[in-house]
Design a protein around this motif. Sequence first.
Motif, PDB file in Angstrom:
ATOM      1  N   GLN A   1      -1.498 -31.011  -7.074  1.00  0.00           N
ATOM      2  CA  GLN A   1      -1.056 -30.016  -8.057  1.00  0.00           C
ATOM      3  C   GLN A   1      -1.253 -28.601  -7.536  1.00  0.00           C
ATOM      4  O   GLN A   1      -0.425 -27.709  -7.785  1.00  0.00           O
ATOM      5  CB  GLN A   1      -1.807 -30.220  -9.372  1.00  0.00           C
ATOM      6  CG  GLN A   1      -1.441 -31.513 -10.083  1.00  0.00           C
ATOM      7  CD  GLN A   1      -2.366 -31.830 -11.236  1.00  0.00           C
ATOM      8  OE1 GLN A   1      -3.381 -31.142 -11.444  1.00  0.00           O
ATOM      9  NE2 GLN A   1      -2.052 -32.874 -11.995  1.00  0.00           N
TER      10      GLN A   1
ATOM     11  N   GLU B   1      15.834 -36.260 -20.405  1.00  0.00           N
ATOM     12  CA  GLU B   1      15.656 -36.440 -18.958  1.00  0.00           C
ATOM     13  C   GLU B   1      16.973 -36.331 -18.210  1.00  0.00           C
ATOM     14  O   GLU B   1      17.002 -35.887 -17.055  1.00  0.00           O
ATOM     15  CB  GLU B   1      15.008 -37.800 -18.682  1.00  0.00           C
ATOM     16  CG  GLU B   1      13.542 -37.853 -19.100  1.00  0.00           C
ATOM     17  CD  GLU B   1      12.958 -39.247 -18.938  1.00  0.00           C
ATOM     18  OE1 GLU B   1      13.714 -40.148 -18.478  1.00  0.00           O
ATOM     19  OE2 GLU B   1      11.778 -39.452 -19.256  1.00  0.00           O
TER      20      GLU B   1
ATOM     21  N   PHE C   1       3.343 -29.847 -13.542  1.00  0.00           N
ATOM     22  CA  PHE C   1       3.467 -31.271 -13.829  1.00  0.00           C
ATOM     23  C   PHE C   1       4.924 -31.714 -13.787  1.00  0.00           C
ATOM     24  O   PHE C   1       5.246 -32.781 -13.234  1.00  0.00           O
ATOM     25  CB  PHE C   1       2.870 -31.587 -15.209  1.00  0.00           C
ATOM     26  CG  PHE C   1       1.402 -31.267 -15.330  1.00  0.00           C
ATOM     27  CD1 PHE C   1       0.601 -31.212 -14.199  1.00  0.00           C
ATOM     28  CD2 PHE C   1       0.816 -30.991 -16.566  1.00  0.00           C
ATOM     29  CE1 PHE C   1      -0.755 -30.907 -14.307  1.00  0.00           C
ATOM     30  CE2 PHE C   1      -0.515 -30.687 -16.674  1.00  0.00           C
ATOM     31  CZ  PHE C   1      -1.307 -30.639 -15.550  1.00  0.00           C
ATOM     32  N   PHE C   2       5.814 -30.905 -14.366  1.00  0.00           N
ATOM     33  CA  PHE C   2       7.235 -31.252 -14.340  1.00  0.00           C
ATOM     34  C   PHE C   2       7.756 -31.271 -12.907  1.00  0.00           C
ATOM     35  O   PHE C   2       8.530 -32.157 -12.518  1.00  0.00           O
ATOM     36  CB  PHE C   2       8.031 -30.242 -15.173  1.00  0.00           C
ATOM     37  CG  PHE C   2       9.526 -30.405 -15.061  1.00  0.00           C
ATOM     38  CD1 PHE C   2      10.190 -31.372 -15.783  1.00  0.00           C
ATOM     39  CD2 PHE C   2      10.255 -29.592 -14.202  1.00  0.00           C
ATOM     40  CE1 PHE C   2      11.562 -31.532 -15.667  1.00  0.00           C
ATOM     41  CE2 PHE C   2      11.622 -29.737 -14.079  1.00  0.00           C
ATOM     42  CZ  PHE C   2      12.276 -30.712 -14.820  1.00  0.00           C
TER      43      PHE C   2
ATOM     44  N   GLU D   1       6.591 -34.472 -11.246  1.00  0.00           N
ATOM     45  CA  GLU D   1       7.218 -35.681 -11.782  1.00  0.00           C
ATOM     46  C   GLU D   1       8.677 -35.801 -11.374  1.00  0.00           C
ATOM     47  O   GLU D   1       9.225 -36.902 -11.328  1.00  0.00           O
ATOM     48  CB  GLU D   1       7.113 -35.684 -13.312  1.00  0.00           C
ATOM     49  CG  GLU D   1       5.690 -35.893 -13.809  1.00  0.00           C
ATOM     50  CD  GLU D   1       5.607 -35.772 -15.319  1.00  0.00           C
ATOM     51  OE1 GLU D   1       6.662 -35.540 -15.956  1.00  0.00           O
ATOM     52  OE2 GLU D   1       4.496 -35.911 -15.857  1.00  0.00           O
ATOM     53  N   SER D   2       9.315 -34.682 -11.074  1.00  0.00           N
ATOM     54  CA  SER D   2      10.721 -34.754 -10.678  1.00  0.00           C
ATOM     55  C   SER D   2      10.895 -35.300  -9.266  1.00  0.00           C
ATOM     56  O   SER D   2      12.002 -35.672  -8.879  1.00  0.00           O
ATOM     57  CB  SER D   2      11.359 -33.367 -10.765  1.00  0.00           C
ATOM     58  OG  SER D   2      10.720 -32.480  -9.855  1.00  0.00           O
ATOM     59  N   GLU D   3       9.831 -35.321  -8.472  1.00  0.00           N
ATOM     60  CA  GLU D   3       9.833 -35.884  -7.124  1.00  0.00           C
ATOM     61  C   GLU D   3      10.852 -35.207  -6.216  1.00  0.00           C
ATOM     62  O   GLU D   3      11.484 -35.831  -5.372  1.00  0.00           O
ATOM     63  CB  GLU D   3      10.087 -37.398  -7.167  1.00  0.00           C
ATOM     64  CG  GLU D   3       9.003 -38.157  -7.916  1.00  0.00           C
ATOM     65  CD  GLU D   3       9.266 -39.642  -7.935  1.00  0.00           C
ATOM     66  OE1 GLU D   3      10.324 -40.051  -7.413  1.00  0.00           O
ATOM     67  OE2 GLU D   3       8.429 -40.397  -8.453  1.00  0.00           O
TER      68      GLU D   3
END
Length: 1276
Positions: free
Chosen positions: A514, A409, A463-464, A467-469
């Motif tokens: 998404q 990460e 998705f990545f 999730e990274s916002e």
Amino acid sequence: MIAAQDLHTEFQFPQEAESQLSSDTDFEDPDGKHTKAGKVTAPKKGRKALGDKAKGGGAGRVPGLGRVNGHHQENGMESMTLFEVVKAGKSATQSVVDDWIEAYKHDRDVALLDLINFFIQCSGCKGAVSGEMFRHMQNSEIIRKMTEEFDEDSGDYPLTSSGPQWKKFRISFCDFIAVLVRQCQYSIIYDEYMMDTVISLLTGLSDSQVRAFRHTSTLAAMKLMTALVNVALNLSINMDNTQRQYEAERNKVIAKRANDRLELLLQKRKELQENQDDIENMMNAIFKGVFVHRYRDAIAEIRAICIEEIGVWMKLYSDAFLNDSYLKYVGWTMHDKQGEVRLKCLTALQGLFYNRELGVRLELFTSRFKDRIVSMTLDKEYDVAVQAIKLLTLVLQSSDEVLTAEDCESVYHLVYSAHRPIAVSAGEFLFKKLFSHRGPEEEGLPRRGRQSLNGSLIKTTVFFFLESELHEHGAYLVDSLWDCGSELLKDWETMISLLLDEPMSGEEALTDRQETALVEIMLCAIRQACECHPPVGRGTGKRVLTAKEKKTQLDDRTRITEMFAVALPLLLAKYCVDIDKVTNLLQIPKYFDLDIYTTGRLEKHLDALLRQIWEVLDKHTETEVLEACSTTYHYLCNDEFTIFNRVDITRSQLLDELVDKFSRLLEDFLQEGEELDDDDAYQVLSTLKKISAFHNAHDLSKWDLFTSNYRLLNAGLQNGDMPEQIVIHAMQCTHYIILWHLAKVSDGSSLKGEMVTLRKQMRAFSLMCQRYLNSINTTVKEQAFTILCDLLLIFSHQMMSSGREQLEPLVYIPDSTLQAELLNFILDHVFIDQDDDNNSTDGHQDDEASKIEALHKRRNLLAAYCKLIIYNVVEMNTGADIFKQYMRYYNDYGDIIKETMSKTRQIDKVQCAKTLNLSLQRLFNEMLSELGFNIDRSSSAFCGIKELARRFSLTFGLDQLKTREAIAMLHKDGIEFAFKEPSPQGEGSPPLNLAFLDILSEFSSKLIRQDKRTVHVYLERFMTFQMALQREDCWLPLISYRNSLQAGGDDDTMSVISGISSRGSTIRSKKSKPATTSKRKLPEEENSCSSSDAVWVNREQNVQTPVMMHSPHLTSTVLRDPKKMRPEDSYTAAYTMPAEQLPHQHVPTQQQPHHHHQAAIDYNTQVTWMLTQRQQAEARQQQERVNMHYTKMRNHMQQAIRRGSGLMEDDEEPIVEDVMMSSEDRLEDINEGMDFDTMDIDLPASKNRRERTELKPDYFDPSSIMDDSVLNVSMY
């Protein structure tokens, strides 16, 4: 044989022995048959004198070898040393080495001496080792002698010299050593003479205090070690082959076994083993004698050489070097403070991890230093960070279990880095981690479509991304993955399928969030494929594409057009009500090849697209959606393509409908008057927003919208309750109308009367916006201010440039009222505290974001007004109220104000100086109104003004001649301001603004010597004789300012009694002069005090100013030239000066000092003399104390340097901080004591460092990389 412990002591050269080498043993021996044939064990004493063979260490001419006196000779030219041959690079390295080997076989002492001088000369030393020195002197004595002959005039030597020749020399130097060992590997290196001598010499040189010797010998020793590693590797292979042959022969039956062959193989294996032991001893000697000490050298280049070569050794000969005993040096050095050394560590490890077999043997090392490698991904050196990420990628390939989720990460978020190489490396790491592993269930899936392998990978990317916002940075993610995953990102067919097709049974459908992310990634991939350059903020600009890249770009654009011409109407129909999706989808057509609509017979899909855009316009009122529709129409309405007529008709029908609707709604809206209906207001606003959005990109002049918008704005002023959004968009639309009208007039395509119409409309609209500046609504005032600034800049005198003089009637110059209103708006709405801004909202995150947005808006408002100052639209002196806020609001607007000052100085230096002075005067008056007449010069307010003056002074730069007139005028205005107002306490008290002279003294250092005298004369016009005699604290500003104007003084030191003592010294000087010296030159004849800028001193003779009393003429004493002063005189020159050094000044007849005048002031002279003597005594005592303190500090420094000068350290510790970077720290200490005069203005230390830390944390702190956790800790 060389023992490792013997290399630190002096060495003796062995006696010359007869060579027993055959002519070909050192060039070819594939079977190792002659490995010991040439080995000679020479005695240590009784060596034949070198002088018997040649003088000065030379040898007689060797027949057939092309060498004279040990030097090469080519084509009959004069002899060349080995260094010159290698430097020239004209001869092949192989032939140079062969010549040397032939000479060594003929006379090895002479050849070896030639080799020794080669290393000495490669270090840049002008000296040479003679035969006498070679025979009688020890190693340390030779090196000491060479050190004495070293040319220290220049710090450069061959390895550090710049230029292509020296870069080539470094390569040739390394090649020479490698070829030398390779050619000597079968016999000469085992004779216990050549290698012993070379290794001992290089070991001694590597311990030298001379950097050139240490650097060159370390490089030579490391390359020598690398060559020996290759020899050892070959020996190991030969031993294995011999052992295999021996085992095969011995396993044969007795009848077929050849005993003589067994004996030969056994003897060969024994000889190979002995050679292997010799090579290992040599490598051990070099490693312990050179590497162990130099990998911690104070010079980063030397440390880098050591680490680079040990990586080569471990890769070449992993069986011997790839173990913890050697890996620990690389691990320790990863904490080095120099980026180039850390970089070498990472590249060395990459070579090891690239081989998976070697990577398995690095598990223990990886577990120990993995955290350090991960932290280096945030290294302050970008190159180091890139290589650290690449190393982690190799670690990931070797084993999935080494890196934890936290480790991965820490690399993932770097795909959003602004530095592209880091982002691309992180993207490759991410791609290898998430997309390179395929399970057995994924085999046999279709290549394209929703059910394909790419479908799941695209979902993983989405998705990545979520999730990274960091959703607004989709372009950065795509750019990071483009180099390694472009095939995946170009699979638009699969993306369209994921968006349009229904999910299969058992398949989880994408959520709305998404789908929004997928649309954004799809758009970014299209942009990347068509534009072929990184997004904004990443990269230095567009690069020139190769032919292959251009072909790929055209092919991708064709695929995009063919695919999305069909799919885009369907996507718009499905997501018509979704703002984010529609905004992104409407940007896709600008990447189309519009010819394909015609050539591909896709006109029906074009009609479908236009219908969908019309439907989107009908359903949305958001600005971003409307602007996207307008931009799409603008791109499609290109008259170069055949589809223009079709699109233009649709656009005209759309705008006709919008304008008719707006006119109808406006009439009803204005008739309602004060009773405004919310539904009608919404209809007017939505229609006006659509028209305004289209007017931004399209010329709507034929619909004549100015009258309607002007009526709407006028009604808003009369009623006062018009909704703010209607007013804002009406202003914006009217602004677009005027700009489009100006464009037509500028092109000359307009009719005759249109310029008059435009002038009337522009002035009427400007007056309307000026009236809206007094609105109660802040948003409306900001819009009016922004449009006014734009109009004033566009219609300024600048519009007549480039041959457009016909536009002169349109020039609009703002009157003083408008200028004052604009300035008041800035002062009321820009220079406010953050807490006073009412635009903030509740909630911590929203509040912080709103504060940043509000600050950005205020910066734009200030920049708009500053542009008016820079382009001379408003008076430059209006900038005084801006400049005075420089210190208080430095963090928010410092860059804007500083740039404005710089631009105004380029326009008019004098007027800029006057403006700066005016800003200081206004601050001074504000301080007087707050604090009263009794000013405390130590108060924070006064110190703040003085600091602001210092910052202003620094902006004038170092060239005093360029700013001479401006600085002189600044002092003139400042002096007039200081004496302008009389004292409110009556006669005998200082003027009200006298303290301003203390502020003005900050600019005295910018005056040249002649102007200091002129300013001083001008100052005395305002002074009375009683003022010059005052010594109270309230007169200190005058005294300090006069001291700063002394003609020879370059500093602003202040003395309380200098005003009297200087006059006393003048009197004494005049008393001692003969009568013949009383006549002086006339002012016209005087050159020392006159200058071209002194005219303003006599410019205002009619001004009634206080004059000096008719008493003996007393002037300030000119200081001596600092270069000619003794230290003790520098403190007293302001008080006493010999008569011959007095400035020749004109003295009127009535002011000549007669004897009765002298008697009248004799008492003052005596008091002055006593004060001067006391001042001299105190100055001498102070100087003595300073000298003693300096001597003591110097002794401590010398002792500290002597203690820390050792370069050889023990092997048990890694690099320590006091050895490394010590020279840099000393430079920083020196710099702290120097006051550089620069144009750059420093940030306030207390605020900016803290705020910089909050905004951009330093992920790599160089002060912490050599912490105690690294020192004195065992490897594992």
